[in-house]
Design an enzyme around this catalytic site. Structure first.
Site, mmCIF file in Angstrom:
data_model
loop_
_atom_site.group_PDB
_atom_site.id
_atom_site.type_symbol
_atom_site.label_atom_id
_atom_site.label_comp_id
_atom_site.label_asym_id
_atom_site.label_seq_id
_atom_site.Cartn_x
_atom_site.Cartn_y
_atom_site.Cartn_z
ATOM 1 N N ASP A 1 0.806 -1.105 -0.154
ATOM 2 C CA ASP A 1 -0.389 -0.195 0.134
ATOM 3 C C ASP A 1 0.517 0.988 -0.127
ATOM 4 O O ASP A 1 1.956 1.315 0.417
ATOM 5 C CB ASP A 1 -0.813 -0.335 1.441
ATOM 6 N N ALA A 2 0.648 2.665 -0.645
ATOM 7 C CA ALA A 2 1.368 3.359 -0.662
ATOM 8 C C ALA A 2 1.391 4.355 0.618
ATOM 9 O O ALA A 2 2.297 4.982 1.145
ATOM 10 C CB ALA A 2 1.136 4.473 -1.392
ATOM 11 N N TYR A 3 0.097 5.353 0.626
ATOM 12 C CA TYR A 3 -0.118 6.202 1.874
ATOM 13 C C TYR A 3 -0.397 5.505 3.327
ATOM 14 O O TYR A 3 -1.590 4.706 3.371
ATOM 15 C CB TYR A 3 -1.506 7.456 1.407
ATOM 16 N N ASN B 1 -4.800 3.716 -3.619
ATOM 17 C CA ASN B 1 -5.890 4.748 -4.720
ATOM 18 C C ASN B 1 -5.492 5.841 -5.067
ATOM 19 O O ASN B 1 -6.067 6.444 -6.069
ATOM 20 C CB ASN B 1 -6.628 5.187 -2.813
ATOM 21 N N ARG C 1 -6.607 13.220 6.654
ATOM 22 C CA ARG C 1 -6.202 12.140 6.362
ATOM 23 C C ARG C 1 -7.815 11.078 6.734
ATOM 24 O O ARG C 1 -8.626 10.060 5.938
ATOM 25 C CB ARG C 1 -4.996 10.949 7.191
HETATM 26 C C1 LAC Z 1 -3.089 3.991 -0.408
HETATM 27 C C2 LAC Z 1 -4.045 4.484 0.312
HETATM 28 C C3 LAC Z 1 -5.502 3.634 1.322
HETATM 29 O O1 LAC Z 1 -2.397 4.063 -0.574
HETATM 30 O O2 LAC Z 1 -2.942 4.058 1.829
HETATM 31 O O3 LAC Z 1 -4.751 2.961 -1.456
#
Ligand code: LAC
Length: 227
Positions: free
Chosen positions: A14-16, A122, A45
């Site tokens: 996952d990124a964020y 996302n 957030r």
């Molecule tokens: C993402 C968020 C959910 O990178 O953190 O998809």
């Protein structure tokens, strides 16, 4: 090695919140924000995630940059900050978040363990390209996958399926790593092996699925990938 980890072929992040520190969006603006820096970080957030869910349930998709901006506008308004701080400055900071310090080494070690490295997020393709480039980790990631390709956000199964399809792997050959508990439960329920990078010592959600392994930060991951 954790049960089932020997068959893994790809490590999908996952990124964020997982690779990128979302609190670093507000950090450059702390002097203008004062005591409201922390509430802004949290509310921005929280609303960003809530708005992705709302859009998915309501069937009214908009891309993650738009959702991020909408969430910021709500948070600035709710905290009485509209016009007090640069909205564009905050959005620019979100596009170029810092990666957690352990990330480059963890990506290198995942590759040395024979795994394909990937991001499943996302974020829009542009946001992810900008973030990986600003954090100087783009060369360490083999495949970047955006929910934008399927027009719905996680935890919709179509997003997790994107990794199966694009990587050409079975669900149980993919290790998914996320700091977001709701993402962890959904990815596990989908059939991935899952690591919860539980940076904030959260308690498990009461949702289907479960983490195969829980770690405090990503530096603990490489040890789980080798026999
Ligand atoms: C993402 C968020 C959910 O990178 O953190 O998809």
């Amino acid at each position: 090695m954790i049960d089932g980890f020997a068959d893994l072929k790809a490590c999908v992040f996952d990124a964020y919140g997982t690779l990128f520190d979302t609190t670093s969006a507000v950090a450059p603006h702390v002097s203008a924000l004062g005591a409201k820096a922390e509430p802004l970080t949290t509310l921005w957030r929280d609303k960003q995630v809530q708005y992705t869910w709302w859009r998915g349930l309501h069937g009214t998709h908009a891309d993650f940059l738009r959702v991020t901006g909408d969430a910021l506008d709500h948070a600035l308004d709710a905290l009485g900050l509209a016009g007090e701080v640069s909205r564009e400055g905050l959005m620019d900071s979100f596009r170029t978040l810092r990666a957690y310090p352990e990330v480059p080494e963890v990506l290198r070690r995942a590759r040395s363990a024979g795994l394909v490295t990937a991001v499943l997020s996302n974020g829009t393709p542009d946001m992810l390209a900008q973030a990986t480039s600003a954090a100087e980790i783009a060369d360490l990631i083999d495949v970047v996958l955006s929910a934008e390709s399927v027009g719905v956000f996680k935890p919709h199964p179509a997003v997790y399926h994107l990794a199966v399809e694009k990587l050409g792997l079975g669900r149980d050959e993919i290790l998914f790593v996320s700091s977001n508990a709701w993402d962890v439960h959904a990815a596990s329920d989908f059939g991935f092996r899952v690591v919860w990078c539980n940076r904030n010592a959260g308690r498990p959600e009461r949702l289907p699925g479960r983490a195969d392994l829980e770690i405090r930060d990503l530096s603990e991951l490489p040890a789980a990938l080798v026999a």
